[in-house]
Write a protein that holds these residues in place. Structure first.
Motif, PDB file in Angstrom:
ATOM      1  N   VAL B  50      32.911  48.118  -9.508  1.00 30.33           N
ATOM      2  CA  VAL B  50      33.368  47.624 -10.812  1.00 30.33           C
ATOM      3  C   VAL B  50      33.523  46.104 -10.764  1.00 30.33           C
ATOM      4  CG1 VAL B  50      35.285  47.591 -12.472  1.00 30.33           C
ATOM      5  CG2 VAL B  50      34.503  49.760 -11.540  1.00 30.33           C
ATOM      6  N   ALA B  51      34.100  45.599  -9.673  1.00 32.60           N
ATOM      7  CA  ALA B  51      34.266  44.149  -9.527  1.00 32.60           C
ATOM      8  C   ALA B  51      32.908  43.459  -9.562  1.00 32.60           C
ATOM      9  CB  ALA B  51      35.006  43.833  -8.235  1.00 32.60           C
ATOM     10  N   LEU B  54      31.456  43.612 -13.180  1.00 33.00           N
ATOM     11  CA  LEU B  54      32.073  42.659 -14.110  1.00 33.00           C
ATOM     12  C   LEU B  54      31.585  41.237 -13.822  1.00 33.00           C
ATOM     13  CD1 LEU B  54      35.706  44.091 -14.210  1.00 33.00           C
ATOM     14  CD2 LEU B  54      33.891  44.407 -15.891  1.00 33.00           C
ATOM     15  N   ILE B  65      35.649  37.504 -18.372  1.00 37.62           N
ATOM     16  CA  ILE B  65      36.464  38.693 -18.615  1.00 37.62           C
ATOM     17  C   ILE B  65      37.786  38.508 -17.877  1.00 37.62           C
ATOM     18  CG2 ILE B  65      36.581  41.210 -18.429  1.00 37.62           C
ATOM     19  CD1 ILE B  65      33.470  41.154 -18.184  1.00 37.62           C
ATOM     20  N   GLU B  66      38.887  38.494 -18.633  1.00 38.65           N
ATOM     21  CA  GLU B  66      40.200  38.285 -18.011  1.00 38.65           C
ATOM     22  C   GLU B  66      40.694  39.583 -17.383  1.00 38.65           C
ATOM     23  OE1 GLU B  66      41.374  35.372 -17.678  1.00 38.65           O
ATOM     24  OE2 GLU B  66      40.078  34.305 -19.085  1.00 38.65           O
ATOM     25  N   ASP B  67      41.572  39.421 -16.395  1.00 38.84           N
ATOM     26  CA  ASP B  67      42.157  40.575 -15.690  1.00 38.84           C
ATOM     27  C   ASP B  67      42.736  41.617 -16.649  1.00 38.84           C
ATOM     28  OD1 ASP B  67      41.584  39.958 -13.159  1.00 38.84           O
ATOM     29  OD2 ASP B  67      43.623  39.414 -12.534  1.00 38.84           O
ATOM     30  N   VAL B  70      40.556  44.202 -18.402  1.00 38.16           N
ATOM     31  CA  VAL B  70      39.932  45.267 -17.624  1.00 38.16           C
ATOM     32  C   VAL B  70      40.886  46.456 -17.561  1.00 38.16           C
ATOM     33  CG1 VAL B  70      38.863  45.857 -15.424  1.00 38.16           C
ATOM     34  CG2 VAL B  70      38.795  43.506 -16.227  1.00 38.16           C
TER      35      VAL B  70
END
Lengths: 256, 91
Positions: B50-51, B54, B65-67, B70
């Protein structure tokens, strides 16, 4: 291919006796003697020899076979290469927690000197470790800060799955103060701070992933290999090297 | 990003990223609809993947994309992720 060792300078502030012996994989050019001990003035010194700086952390694992198969292809094209273990990685006896980018840079310079390399090829985030003044290439460079961001993100996601709420900013602050375990790698506070601070990448010509005609193998969750990609990267380097040696090329061209 | 980034184009680019990151075949990707589940439905999609996914989305679409963006909803299915990217590209 041979396994050899090289003397790695001690971390800043450590006595000279703290110098460590690190391992390296060395490939001789096809038909040439093993590259571990070049005699001064021997043809091996003028022939190209690449220092290959491996991808960092989890990407090192996923790109290991790709990196070594590229070196094998380079050898077949007449280009010797050497892949040193960064202290704290692979077969190294040094603790990873004690490493930072500064020490890895010093290690890369020491390896470049010891193996008398002519060029450097950096893989992904190792771009930031290229010894100053050494010509070469960055393969698919990634900034240290981007690498850290991705590692922090993976940890945040994994923690969330486990029901632990920890944000990227909070982890970063803790990491800069006390160090942090990311994707199974225990990184010290100096490493975290330096990774976070460095957003730049390229100082050398870049070989982008799309030049290899397939998606980058670091993207894959499982370590993979792709002989065609290794061959493409080796061919681009060989081509670039022959363009760098204009005198030889010119002589060939003007020969009747 | 160029204005001609139509939904179809976003969907095509997102399928390509999923293919590159998860090693999915073209046939499986072509079968993706807005309802196709992602996180929790694809065994390949663990936290590291996923990391990576993104980061690739950020790089290829030129977005951040901010933390706190997610969450389970973002990765619930293909349509949700595509919708998020389209909104971000318009903004």
């Amino acid at each position: 291919m041979i396994l050899t060792t090289w003397p790695c300078p001690p971390a800043a502030g450590m006595p000279h006796t703290a110098e460590t012996s690190e391992m390296a994989l060395a490939f001789a050019a096809a038909g040439a003697p093993a590259p571990d001990s070049p005699a001064p003035g021997s043809p091996a010194r003028s022939a190209p020899r690449l220092l290959v700086l491996p991808a960092l952390f989890d990407e090192a694992n996923r790109l290991r076979r790709f990196t070594v198969s590229t070196m094998r292809r380079l050898a077949a094209l007449g280009i010797a290469s050497v892949l040193p273990d960064l202290p704290g990685c692979a077969e190294s006896l040094s603790p990873l927690e004690a490493q930072d980018l500064k020490r890895w840079r010093a290690a890369a310079v020491a390896a470049a000197d010891y193996f008398s390399v002519s060029h450097v090829l950096t893989i992904r985030a190792a771009a930031c470790l290229a010894p100053p003044g050494l010509p070469g290439w960055h393969y698919a460079p990634q900034a240290p800060s981007s690498q850290l961001r991705q590692l922090l993100r993976a940890r945040t996601l994994a923690s969330r799955e486990a029901g632990i709420a920890e944000g990227g900013e909070q982890l970063l602050a803790r990491g800069r103060a006390r160090g942090l375990s990311l994707a199974g790698y225990h990184l010290g506070p100096a490493m975290i701070s330096q990774l976070h601070a460095e957003a730049g990448t390229a100082t050398l010509p870049v070989i982008a992933q799309n030049a290899l005609g397939a998606p980058g193998l670091w993207l894959r969750a499982e370590p993979g290999e792709d002989a065609a990609q290794s061959a493409a990267l080796a061919a681009l380097i060989a081509e670039s090297l022959s363009a760098i040696a204009p005198v030889a090329a010119l002589l060939t061209r003007v020969a009747p | 990003m160029p204005d001609d980034n139509t939904p179809d184009e976003t969907g095509r680019a997102l399928r390509a990223i999923l293919g590159d990151v998860l090693g999915l075949g073209e046939q499986q990707l072509a079968g993706f609809t807005d309802e196709t589940g992602l996180f929790g439905h694809l065994p390949e999609l663990d936290s590291m993947a996923v990391a990576g996914l993104l980061t690739e989305i950020e790089d290829r679409f030129g977005i951040v994309i901010e933390d706190d963006e997610v969450d389970g909803e973002l990765l619930e299915n293909f349509g949700a992720l595509r919708g998020f990217i389209e909104t971000r590209l318009r903004g």
